[in-house]
Design an enzyme around this catalytic site. Sequence first.
Site, PDB file in Angstrom:
ATOM      1  N   GLY A  51      -8.918  17.113   4.375  1.00 47.18           N
ATOM      2  CA  GLY A  51      -7.984  16.299   3.606  1.00 47.18           C
ATOM      3  C   GLY A  51      -7.336  17.018   2.444  1.00 47.18           C
ATOM      4  CB  CYS A  52      -7.973  20.036   0.587  1.00 49.83           C
ATOM      5  SG  CYS A  52      -9.204  19.190  -0.384  1.00 49.83           S
ATOM      6  CD  GLN A  53       0.042  20.590   0.335  1.00 54.34           C
ATOM      7  OE1 GLN A  53      -0.127  20.110  -0.779  1.00 54.34           O
ATOM      8  NE2 GLN A  53       1.222  20.735   0.862  1.00 54.34           N
TER       9      GLN A  53
END
Length: 138
Positions: A51-53
Amino acid sequence: MKSIQEIQNQIISEFSELTDWEEKFQYLIELGEELPEYPEDKRSDAYIVPGCQSRVWVCPILKGETLTFYADSDTALTKGLIAILIRVFSGHSASEIANASLGFIDEIGLSKFLSISRRNGLSSMVNQLQGYAKNSKT
């Protein structure tokens, strides 16, 4: 050892001394630079925060009742964000971490000044750290 709330209060105090967001972002980057070396053998997909860019790795170590986290990221600001979370959580029991409320994030203005994708990533990091704590409770 300071409580999770005392550490949050200390962070709020530190950020209140910074006059603008350029200084605050620079401080976050400096905090990221102070992270201990991340173990190369833990730099794998098993430790990636979903869920982290940016790519963020978090490795939990349970010693007795206490969790310590090691982390790294491929971007300076994200590395600072995970560094501040590790500062709050590391050295506490799984139960304390799992049940902690993180009011400092709003208090220092991160929710307001981070882009939506960075806010989502920050939330994913918090969820990952607290998830490790929930899964390590005995």
